[in-house]
Design a protein around this motif. Structure first.
Motif, PDB file in Angstrom:
ATOM      1  N   MET A 129      38.138  35.939  50.542  1.00 49.92           N
ATOM      2  CA  MET A 129      38.335  36.075  49.096  1.00 49.92           C
ATOM      3  C   MET A 129      37.924  37.465  48.605  1.00 49.92           C
ATOM      4  O   MET A 129      38.590  38.044  47.739  1.00 49.92           O
ATOM      5  CB  MET A 129      37.554  34.993  48.346  1.00 49.92           C
ATOM      6  CG  MET A 129      38.039  33.577  48.634  1.00 49.92           C
ATOM      7  SD  MET A 129      39.804  33.325  48.371  1.00 49.92           S
ATOM      8  CE  MET A 129      39.921  33.547  46.623  1.00 49.92           C
ATOM      9  N   ARG A 130      36.867  38.017  49.159  1.00 51.03           N
ATOM     10  CA  ARG A 130      36.449  39.380  48.783  1.00 51.03           C
ATOM     11  C   ARG A 130      37.504  40.399  49.194  1.00 51.03           C
ATOM     12  O   ARG A 130      37.775  41.356  48.467  1.00 51.03           O
ATOM     13  CB  ARG A 130      35.107  39.716  49.418  1.00 51.03           C
ATOM     14  CG  ARG A 130      33.954  38.995  48.771  1.00 51.03           C
ATOM     15  CD  ARG A 130      32.631  39.396  49.386  1.00 51.03           C
ATOM     16  NE  ARG A 130      31.588  38.484  48.978  1.00 51.03           N
ATOM     17  CZ  ARG A 130      30.543  38.178  49.674  1.00 51.03           C
ATOM     18  NH1 ARG A 130      30.366  38.737  50.867  1.00 51.03           N
ATOM     19  NH2 ARG A 130      29.636  37.339  49.250  1.00 51.03           N
ATOM     20  N   ASN A 131      38.091  40.216  50.376  1.00 54.56           N
ATOM     21  CA  ASN A 131      39.158  41.111  50.818  1.00 54.56           C
ATOM     22  C   ASN A 131      40.365  41.033  49.875  1.00 54.56           C
ATOM     23  O   ASN A 131      40.965  42.061  49.546  1.00 54.56           O
ATOM     24  CB  ASN A 131      39.599  40.769  52.249  1.00 54.56           C
ATOM     25  CG  ASN A 131      38.599  41.234  53.274  1.00 54.56           C
ATOM     26  OD1 ASN A 131      37.761  42.090  53.005  1.00 54.56           O
ATOM     27  ND2 ASN A 131      38.688  40.671  54.465  1.00 54.56           N
ATOM     28  N   ILE A 132      40.704  39.850  49.438  1.00 60.24           N
ATOM     29  CA  ILE A 132      41.823  39.685  48.504  1.00 60.24           C
ATOM     30  C   ILE A 132      41.505  40.365  47.188  1.00 60.24           C
ATOM     31  O   ILE A 132      42.362  41.055  46.611  1.00 60.24           O
ATOM     32  CB  ILE A 132      42.146  38.185  48.307  1.00 60.24           C
ATOM     33  CG1 ILE A 132      42.737  37.613  49.587  1.00 60.24           C
ATOM     34  CG2 ILE A 132      43.076  37.973  47.125  1.00 60.24           C
ATOM     35  CD1 ILE A 132      42.900  36.113  49.586  1.00 60.24           C
ATOM     36  N   ASP A 133      40.272  40.209  46.711  1.00 60.44           N
ATOM     37  CA  ASP A 133      39.864  40.877  45.472  1.00 60.44           C
ATOM     38  C   ASP A 133      39.936  42.381  45.594  1.00 60.44           C
ATOM     39  O   ASP A 133      40.343  43.078  44.660  1.00 60.44           O
ATOM     40  CB  ASP A 133      38.437  40.458  45.077  1.00 60.44           C
ATOM     41  CG  ASP A 133      38.355  39.021  44.584  1.00 60.44           C
ATOM     42  OD1 ASP A 133      39.419  38.445  44.244  1.00 60.44           O
ATOM     43  OD2 ASP A 133      37.230  38.478  44.554  1.00 60.44           O
ATOM     44  N   LEU A 134      39.573  42.931  46.762  1.00 64.67           N
ATOM     45  CA  LEU A 134      39.652  44.375  46.977  1.00 64.67           C
ATOM     46  C   LEU A 134      41.099  44.852  46.977  1.00 64.67           C
ATOM     47  O   LEU A 134      41.403  45.944  46.479  1.00 64.67           O
ATOM     48  CB  LEU A 134      38.987  44.754  48.293  1.00 64.67           C
ATOM     49  CG  LEU A 134      37.466  44.722  48.323  1.00 64.67           C
ATOM     50  CD1 LEU A 134      36.965  44.949  49.741  1.00 64.67           C
ATOM     51  CD2 LEU A 134      36.889  45.752  47.364  1.00 64.67           C
ATOM     52  N   LEU A 135      41.987  44.046  47.523  1.00 54.81           N
ATOM     53  CA  LEU A 135      43.402  44.436  47.569  1.00 54.81           C
ATOM     54  C   LEU A 135      44.034  44.391  46.186  1.00 54.81           C
ATOM     55  O   LEU A 135      45.001  45.120  45.932  1.00 54.81           O
ATOM     56  CB  LEU A 135      44.151  43.497  48.521  1.00 54.81           C
ATOM     57  CG  LEU A 135      43.809  43.656  49.998  1.00 54.81           C
ATOM     58  CD1 LEU A 135      44.499  42.573  50.815  1.00 54.81           C
ATOM     59  CD2 LEU A 135      44.200  45.047  50.514  1.00 54.81           C
ATOM     60  N   ARG A 136      43.525  43.585  45.282  1.00 52.74           N
ATOM     61  CA  ARG A 136      44.066  43.494  43.925  1.00 52.74           C
ATOM     62  C   ARG A 136      43.733  44.735  43.097  1.00 52.74           C
ATOM     63  O   ARG A 136      44.400  45.039  42.119  1.00 52.74           O
ATOM     64  CB  ARG A 136      43.508  42.273  43.216  1.00 52.74           C
ATOM     65  CG  ARG A 136      44.063  40.988  43.728  1.00 52.74           C
ATOM     66  CD  ARG A 136      43.526  39.824  42.929  1.00 52.74           C
ATOM     67  NE  ARG A 136      43.894  38.573  43.548  1.00 52.74           N
ATOM     68  CZ  ARG A 136      43.355  37.426  43.283  1.00 52.74           C
ATOM     69  NH1 ARG A 136      42.385  37.345  42.379  1.00 52.74           N
ATOM     70  NH2 ARG A 136      43.758  36.337  43.890  1.00 52.74           N
ATOM     71  N   GLN A 137      42.684  45.402  43.460  1.00 55.19           N
ATOM     72  CA  GLN A 137      42.236  46.563  42.644  1.00 55.19           C
ATOM     73  C   GLN A 137      43.048  47.795  42.890  1.00 55.19           C
ATOM     74  O   GLN A 137      43.679  48.122  43.729  1.00 55.19           O
ATOM     75  CB  GLN A 137      40.759  46.857  42.924  1.00 55.19           C
ATOM     76  CG  GLN A 137      39.888  45.725  42.488  1.00 55.19           C
ATOM     77  CD  GLN A 137      38.414  45.979  42.834  1.00 55.19           C
ATOM     78  OE1 GLN A 137      38.061  46.968  43.448  1.00 55.19           O
ATOM     79  NE2 GLN A 137      37.568  45.056  42.437  1.00 55.19           N
TER      80      GLN A 137
END
Length: 137
Positions: A129-137
């Motif tokens: 989930m943290r990786n997905i959040d980083l990709l959204r930024q």
């Protein structure tokens, strides 16, 4: 293969193996006093479970699985109960080879192993989930 996906698969195999182990322990506890129905009949035999490690090429990891469920070869205990339907001519009844204290210890160990696998799975999911959040930024 993604290391996080492999971690999830390893934890899932551990959860499945410990679930099966808990089922076997529960069955043993439930039948700790299950005798034969007639004189000379054998009582419930304690079940055992064995695991094996198998390499998954798809995940490039060792996964745990249930190798088999067997029966404990330990001798039955006997109790004097002449009124019991399974009593022999001397009044002794064969009792299951289940030791409740051992089963409770196995249950506690199984629970801890299950919780450890669940914790690893939760942490791996949080990392995804943290990786997905980083990709959204």
């Amino acid at each position: 293969m993604d290391p996080l996906a492999a971690t999830l698969k390893i934890s899932a195999s551990g959860l499945q193996a410990q679930s099966e182990r808990l089922r076997v322990v529960s069955e043993n506890l439930a039948n700790a006093r299950s005798t034969g129905e007639a004189a000379g009949d054998d009582p419930y035999k304690r079940k055992t479970i064995t695991f094996e490690s198998e390499f998954s090429r798809a995940h490039q990891a060792n996964l745990v699985s249930v190798k088999g469920i067997g029966e404990d070869k330990a001798a039955f205990t006997v109790e004097y109960d002449p009124g019991h339907p399974a009593a022999d001519v001397d009044g002794y009844v064969k009792m299951p080879n289940v030791n409740t204290l051992i089963e409770l210890a196995d249950m506690r160990e199984t629970n801890r192993s299950y919780e450890a696998n669940l914790k690893v799975m939760t942490q791996a999911r949080e990392m995804v989930m943290r990786n997905i959040d980083l990709l959204r930024q």
